[in-house]
Design an enzyme around this catalytic site. Structure first.
Site, PDB file in Angstrom:
ATOM      1  N   ARG A   1       0.803  -1.220   0.000  1.00  8.13           N
ATOM      2  CA  ARG A   1       0.000   0.000   0.000  1.00  8.13           C
ATOM      3  C   ARG A   1       0.837   1.272   0.000  1.00  8.13           C
ATOM      4  O   ARG A   1       0.306   2.348  -0.225  1.00  8.13           O
ATOM      5  CB  ARG A   1      -0.906   0.034   1.247  1.00  8.13           C
ATOM      6  N   ASP A   2       2.145   1.176   0.282  1.00  4.63           N
ATOM      7  CA  ASP A   2       2.869   2.402   0.618  1.00  4.63           C
ATOM      8  C   ASP A   2       4.288   2.434   0.042  1.00  4.63           C
ATOM      9  O   ASP A   2       5.183   2.943   0.687  1.00  4.63           O
ATOM     10  CB  ASP A   2       2.916   2.548   2.143  1.00  4.63           C
ATOM     11  N   THR A   3       4.498   1.908  -1.150  1.00 10.97           N
ATOM     12  CA  THR A   3       5.823   1.985  -1.767  1.00 10.97           C
ATOM     13  C   THR A   3       5.971   3.337  -2.451  1.00 10.97           C
ATOM     14  O   THR A   3       5.343   3.601  -3.470  1.00 10.97           O
ATOM     15  CB  THR A   3       6.022   0.859  -2.797  1.00 10.97           C
TER      16      THR A   3
END
Length: 353
Positions: free
Chosen positions: A204-206
Site C-alpha cells: 500500500r505504501d511503496t
C-alpha cells in the site's frame, strides 16, 4: 542495560495529533517497551532516528556486533502485517527481518546503509524506473500462515464510509468534495461487485521515501504495508505522488500513461485506482466534515482532476436502499478480513540471520 529512551518531540506530536489518547499512551509506554525488548534481545541502542511518523526507530547493535534497526510501531490495522511481509520477502528487494515480537509489534530489521531515500536521486526518471522495478519484484503469491489484509475488505470499508459521507455532503452542499466522492463511491462499488481475489501480496505504501540506498543491494524497500489484492492497486499512489499539489488534467494524463507503462497496467485501471486512493486520502481521519488539512486539500484537488475523465453525474447519490447497502458493506468488510492475531503461527521471538 540501556538508558531510558526519549521519544523525539516531533514523533510525539504526530502520533498524539493522529491517534489522540491512544497516541499519548503509546508515547508514555514505548520507552519501557524499547528497554524491555532491547534487554531480551541483548541489544545496545543508540539515539532514535528523528524521521519517524508512527514508530520509534532506533539504531541497534546485536550481540555479535552487527548493526541493525529496532522499530517499535504504534500498532494499527496497517502496520500489524509489516513483519510478515518482510518475512515473505526474505531480503529479496527489501530489508531483512531479524526478529519480531508479535506481543508488542517490535521488529529487529537490517540497517540499510547509507540509507539515503530514493527521493534524493538526482535523476527522477531513473528513480521512477528503480521504484517500478522493485514494486514488480516484490509481488508474489501471499504466503500461508498469516491473514494479510484483503483488498476486498478495504473496498468494503470505503463503500460503507463513503456512502454515509456522500449523504452528509449532499445535505451540507459541498460540491468540491461531493463530486469526486460520489464518482469514487460508484467505482468502489463496481470494483467490489466484480472482485476476484488475486492472491498476490502487494504494498500500500511503496514510495520514494520508503526505498533507501543500501550496501547489500543498491536499493531496498522499507516499511511495507502489505495487502492481498489486484496488483493494479499499487499504481494509484505513484500517480498521486507524481501529480503533486497543483494537478492539471494534462499532467494527470501524462502521469497515468507513465505509471501504466512502468508498472505494466492498463491506463484505465491506473486512473481508477488513483481516484480511489485520492478519495481515500481526502476522507482519511476527518469524517468528511470540518476544515481540511493541507494534505486533504491537495487530495481533493487531485481527486477532482482525476474524476473529470468519468462521464457519471457527480451529484447522483445512492438510492432509497442506501442504508441496506451500508449495512451489507459492513458485513462484507468484517467477513473479508479475519483479525491477523488469530492467524499468527510460529515462534514468538524468532531471530533470523
Amino acid at each position: 542495560m540501556n538508558r531510558r529512551i526519549a521519544v523525539p518531540e516531533r514523533l510525539a506530536q504526530r502520533v498524539t495529533a493522529t491517534f489522540g489518547d491512544a497516541g499519548r499512551r503509546w508515547v508514555a509506554e514505548v520507552p519501557d517497551v524499547a528497554a524491555a525488548v532491547a534487554d531480551r534481545w541483548a541489544l545496545r541502542l543508540g539515539d532514535p532516528f528523528p524521521e519517524g511518523t508512527h514508530a520509534l526507530v532506533l539504531p541497534a547493535v546485536r550481540p555479535d556486533g552487527a548493526r541493525a534497526v529496532l522499530k517499535l510501531p504504534l500498532r494499527d490495522g496497517e502496520n500489524d502485517a509489516e513483519a510478515f511481509a518482510l518475512r515473505a520477502y526474505d531480503g529479496d528487494g527489501a530489508v531483512r527481518l531479524y526478529g519480531h515480537d508479535p506481543a508488542t509489534g517490535a521488529m529487529l530489521i537490517e540497517q540499510a546503509e547509507p540509507g539515503d531515500p530514493l527521493l534524493t536521486h538526482p535523476d527522477m526518471a531513473a528513480a521512477f524506473a528503480i521504484a517500478c522495478g522493485l514494486v514488480l519484484r516484490l509481488r508474489r503469491p501471499a504466503p500461508p500462515g498469516f491473514a494479510f489484509p484483503s483488498m476486498r475488505s478495504l473496498l468494503a470499508g470505503w463503500v460503507a464510509q463513503w456512502t454515509q459521507l456522500a449523504l452528509e455532503l449532499r445535505v451540507t452542499g459541498d460540491p468540491d468534495r461531493a463530486a469526486p466522492l460520489t464518482a469514487a463511491l460508484r467505482l468502489a462499488r463496481r470494483q467490489l461487485r466484480h472482485y476476484r481475489e488475486a492472491g498476490v501480496l502487494i504494498n500500500r505504501d511503496t514510495h520514494l521515501r520508503n526505498i533507501v540506498a543500501a550496501g547489500r543491494e543498491p536499493w531496498l524497500v522499507i516499511d511495507p504495508k502489505p495487502v492481498v489484492g489486484p496488483p493494479a492497486y499499487e499504481a494509484g499512489l505513484p500517480v498521486l505522488l507524481m501529480l503533486g499539489a497543483e494537478p492539471t488534467p494534462d499532467a494527470a494524463d501524462a502521469v497515468i500513461e507513465q505509471v501504466a507503462a512502468g508498472l505494466r497496467h492498463d491506463p484505465a485501471e491506473v486512473r481508477d485506482w488513483a481516484l480511489l486512493r485520492a478519495v481515500e486520502n481526502m476522507t482519511w481521519n476527518r469524517g468528511g466534515s470540518g476544515s481540511q488539512t493541507g494534505f486533504q486539500a491537495v487530495s481533493a484537488r487531485q481527486a477532482a482532476v482525476l474524476m473529470r475523465r468519468y462521464d457519471a453525474d457527480p451529484w447522483a447519490l445512492p438510492g432509497p436502499d442506501t442504508r441496506r447497502k451500508t449495512e451489507m458493506a459492513d458485513v462484507e468488510r468484517r467477513r473479508s478480513w479475519p483479525p491477523p492475531a488469530n492467524s499468527v503461527t510460529g515462534s514468538r521471538h524468532e531471530v533470523r540471520r
